[in-house]
Design a protein around this motif. Structure first.
Motif, PDB file in Angstrom:
ATOM      1  N   ARG A   1       3.886   5.341  -5.613  1.00 33.04           N
ATOM      2  CA  ARG A   1       3.952   5.443  -7.260  1.00 33.04           C
ATOM      3  C   ARG A   1       2.916   6.481  -7.652  1.00 33.04           C
ATOM      4  NH1 ARG A   1       2.254   0.105 -10.521  1.00 33.04           N
ATOM      5  NH2 ARG A   1       0.423   0.929  -9.688  1.00 33.04           N
ATOM      6  N   ARG A   2       1.648   6.518  -7.180  1.00 30.31           N
ATOM      7  CA  ARG A   2       0.897   7.510  -7.589  1.00 30.31           C
ATOM      8  C   ARG A   2       1.268   8.938  -7.477  1.00 30.31           C
ATOM      9  NH1 ARG A   2      -2.584  10.471  -4.433  1.00 30.31           N
ATOM     10  NH2 ARG A   2      -4.563  11.128  -5.523  1.00 30.31           N
TER      11      ARG A   2
ATOM     12  N   PHE B   1       9.976  12.827  -1.476  1.00 28.24           N
ATOM     13  CA  PHE B   1      11.499  12.708  -1.307  1.00 28.24           C
ATOM     14  C   PHE B   1      12.317  12.499  -2.515  1.00 28.24           C
ATOM     15  CE2 PHE B   1      15.150  10.223  -0.341  1.00 28.24           C
ATOM     16  CZ  PHE B   1      15.921  10.945   0.377  1.00 28.24           C
ATOM     17  N   ALA B   2      11.220  11.291  -3.029  1.00 29.92           N
ATOM     18  CA  ALA B   2      11.828  10.843  -4.417  1.00 29.92           C
ATOM     19  C   ALA B   2      11.712  12.053  -5.434  1.00 29.92           C
ATOM     20  CB  ALA B   2      10.960   9.813  -4.991  1.00 29.92           C
ATOM     21  N   VAL B   3      10.755  12.900  -5.501  1.00 22.63           N
ATOM     22  CA  VAL B   3      10.776  13.892  -6.472  1.00 22.63           C
ATOM     23  C   VAL B   3      12.118  14.794  -6.319  1.00 22.63           C
ATOM     24  CG1 VAL B   3       9.399  16.178  -7.189  1.00 22.63           C
ATOM     25  CG2 VAL B   3       8.113  13.806  -6.903  1.00 22.63           C
TER      26      VAL B   3
ATOM     27  N   ASN C   1       0.791  -1.303   0.103  1.00 21.58           N
ATOM     28  CA  ASN C   1       0.096   0.061   0.085  1.00 21.58           C
ATOM     29  C   ASN C   1       0.899   1.322  -0.046  1.00 21.58           C
ATOM     30  OD1 ASN C   1      -2.153  -1.586   0.096  1.00 21.58           O
ATOM     31  ND2 ASN C   1      -2.590  -1.344   2.203  1.00 21.58           N
ATOM     32  N   VAL C   2       1.999   1.220   0.818  1.00 22.97           N
ATOM     33  CA  VAL C   2       2.852   2.388   0.880  1.00 22.97           C
ATOM     34  C   VAL C   2       3.526   2.509  -0.603  1.00 22.97           C
ATOM     35  CG1 VAL C   2       4.991   3.370   1.688  1.00 22.97           C
ATOM     36  CG2 VAL C   2       3.515   1.887   3.105  1.00 22.97           C
TER      37      VAL C   2
ATOM     38  N   GLY D   1       2.574  11.366 -10.650  1.00 22.34           N
ATOM     39  CA  GLY D   1       1.709  12.618 -10.647  1.00 22.34           C
ATOM     40  C   GLY D   1       2.623  13.730 -10.683  1.00 22.34           C
ATOM     41  N   TYR D   2       3.452  13.867 -10.073  1.00 22.86           N
ATOM     42  CA  TYR D   2       4.702  15.028  -9.853  1.00 22.86           C
ATOM     43  C   TYR D   2       5.470  14.972 -11.346  1.00 22.86           C
ATOM     44  CZ  TYR D   2       3.233  15.815  -4.826  1.00 22.86           C
ATOM     45  OH  TYR D   2       2.805  16.316  -3.892  1.00 22.86           O
ATOM     46  N   VAL D   3       6.097  13.869 -11.503  1.00 23.59           N
ATOM     47  CA  VAL D   3       6.945  13.985 -12.702  1.00 23.59           C
ATOM     48  C   VAL D   3       6.374  13.900 -14.077  1.00 23.59           C
ATOM     49  CG1 VAL D   3       8.940  12.775 -10.965  1.00 23.59           C
ATOM     50  CG2 VAL D   3       7.302  11.481 -12.668  1.00 23.59           C
TER      51      VAL D   3
END
Length: 463
Positions: free
Chosen positions: A9-10, A280-282, A3-4, A14-16
């Motif tokens: 991923r969603r 954080f990944a973005v 779920n995390v 959505g950002y990238v």
């Protein structure tokens, strides 16, 4: 964990997938390249300008010419010293030395007239004078006043004052030399005194073998401090970048009632973890892209500029030092979670962009305080104020990184990392409560005070 991952991923995609993300990603290196190119071309494409000096003798004209020659010689010495520091053979540095000595942009030409009114056609460009760079108008003219107390500077462009400032330095030097001569001293007396001054080289004291107390300070000694400052600023920039994503994303999902749908499939801690990881990944994607750009530029510079690799090597060694990297990574992770949880919790209390804008000012102040601490720590890492401020949780992630090159006591490093972990856990716990109240139950900014009172066990007054 699934779920995390799905939440992560969603949000990440959505950002990238947005055009704004890629524009922001390309803007920084593009502006750096444009800015560097603009500065280089502005310096190299500056036109050659002519000036004249109107005086009975060539005393002041020769003084100005001597100042230009002194600057050219000083530039050549600096270029040669840099070539030696970078281990560039003198034969390979000849081009750089020639550029340093041949970058002069102002040349004196004989005055075509003796009064300002007669010189006006040449100053306005109606007539040209011949000089080292062909025929050009007069850029400026110096006219000695009748009483000899002023060397008046006349030019049609008052914004370019390089020539005027050069003449002022030349006049001061001429006055000093004249005063020395009148006193019966050598005109170069002050220069000789400066050359004879005792040198003060810097040495680094190290714990070495018997008979070896240290060595002269080099770039390798300063590199760890510069790298730690870069890492601290990198962390600050990453945290600064997450505000927009956390605020805007949280407000949009709250206003569109997306939280209600998401919470039917995942638990609130999983939702928060996924969102924090996505942002954080973005930001990591942006920082990694910029870092790759910097590394690529360094590699190209090292391959094209002789000796550049020797200058970059100490910074690479400092950046891979475990004593700096391990506390840096801990500070990065805990600092990001600490600030990210605060911003996400506050964003969950906002319904509109206007409400979020009221939070931006205190958030900016909150973020500027660590920047001031970073500046103080970089200037004087041994200052008592830095030692005290490093125990303040909002400053610890940045100051711990900056203190590492100066070998702080290991117990302080471990204690501050433990304190960061404890404070981060408390902030995450409190942020989860606020986030639940805001995102799930619709609480607003006005109810934040009541939530804080209930969190510390204070019952609100009955109405």
């Amino acid at each position: 964990m699934r779920n995390v991952y799905l939440i992560f991923r969603r949000d990440y995609l959505g950002y990238v997938k947005a055009w704004g993300f890629w524009l922001s990603l390309a803007a920084v290196p593009l502006f750096l390249v444009i800015g560097a190119s603009f500065g280089y071309f502005a310096a190299t494409s500056s036109p050659v300008r002519y000036f004249a000096v109107v005086e009975p003798a060539r005393i002041y004209a020769d003084a100005i010419e001597s100042e230009f020659q002194r600057r050219s010689a000083a530039a050549a010495e600096e270029a040669q010293a840099l070539a030696e520091q970078m281990n560039i053979p003198l034969a390979e540095a000849e081009g750089q030395l020639a550029e340093a000595t041949g970058s002069r942009k102002y040349y004196e030409v004989p005055a075509p007239a003796r009064t300002l009114e007669d010189l006006r056609p040449w100053l306005t460009g109606e007539r040209l004078v011949n000089g080292p760079d062909g025929e050009k108008p007069l850029f400026a003219v110096f006219i000695l006043s009748e009483d000899g107390s002023q060397l008046e500077y006349w030019s049609g462009d008052v914004n370019v004052d390089t020539l005027q400032r050069t003449a002022e330095i030349a006049m001061r030097d001429l006055s000093r030399r004249s005063a020395l001569t009148a006193s019966g001293l050598n005109p170069d007396f002050l220069k000789q005194a400066d050359d004879a001054a005792v040198k003060v080289p810097a040495f680094r004291l190290t714990a070495t073998q018997a008979g070896e107390s240290g060595a002269e300070v080099t770039m390798a000694d300063r590199a760890p401090t510069l790298v730690s400052a870069a890492l601290a600023y990198f962390l600050w920039l990453m945290i600064f970048s997450i505000i927009q994503y956390l605020l805007m994303g949280t407000i949009e999902e709250r206003s569109n009632k997306i939280f209600d749908t998401l919470l039917t499939s995942v638990q609130l801690p999983q939702l928060l973890a996924g969102k924090m990881l996505a942002v954080f990944a973005v930001t990591s994607t942006m920082m990694l892209s910029w870092s790759l750009f910097a590394v690529g530029g360094s590699i190209i510079s090292a391959s094209q500029v002789p000796g550049m690799g020797d200058m970059i090597a100490p910074f690479l060694a400092a950046a891979t030092d475990p004593m700096l990297i391990l506390p840096g990574l801990v500070s990065f992770v805990l600092g990001y979670i600490l600030y990210g949880a605060l911003f996400m919790a506050l964003g969950s209390l906002c319904d509109t962009i206007q409400e979020a804008q009221t939070l931006l000012s205190p958030m900016m102040i909150l973020l500027m305080l660590p920047m001031f601490a970073i500046f103080v720590a970089f200037q004087d890492p041994g200052s008592p104020i830095v030692d005290i401020a490093s125990w303040f949780p909002l400053f610890t992630p940045f100051l711990l990184i900056l203190r590492m090159p100066h070998d702080p006591p290991m117990w302080e490093v471990l204690a501050q990392m433990g304190m960061m972990l404890a404070v981060t856990l408390v902030v995450v716990w409190g942020a989860t409560k606020v986030y639940r109240a805001g995102a799930v139950h619709g609480a607003g900014i006005g109810e934040l005070g009541g939530m804080l009172k209930r969190a510390v066990g204070i019952k609100p007054k009955a109405v």
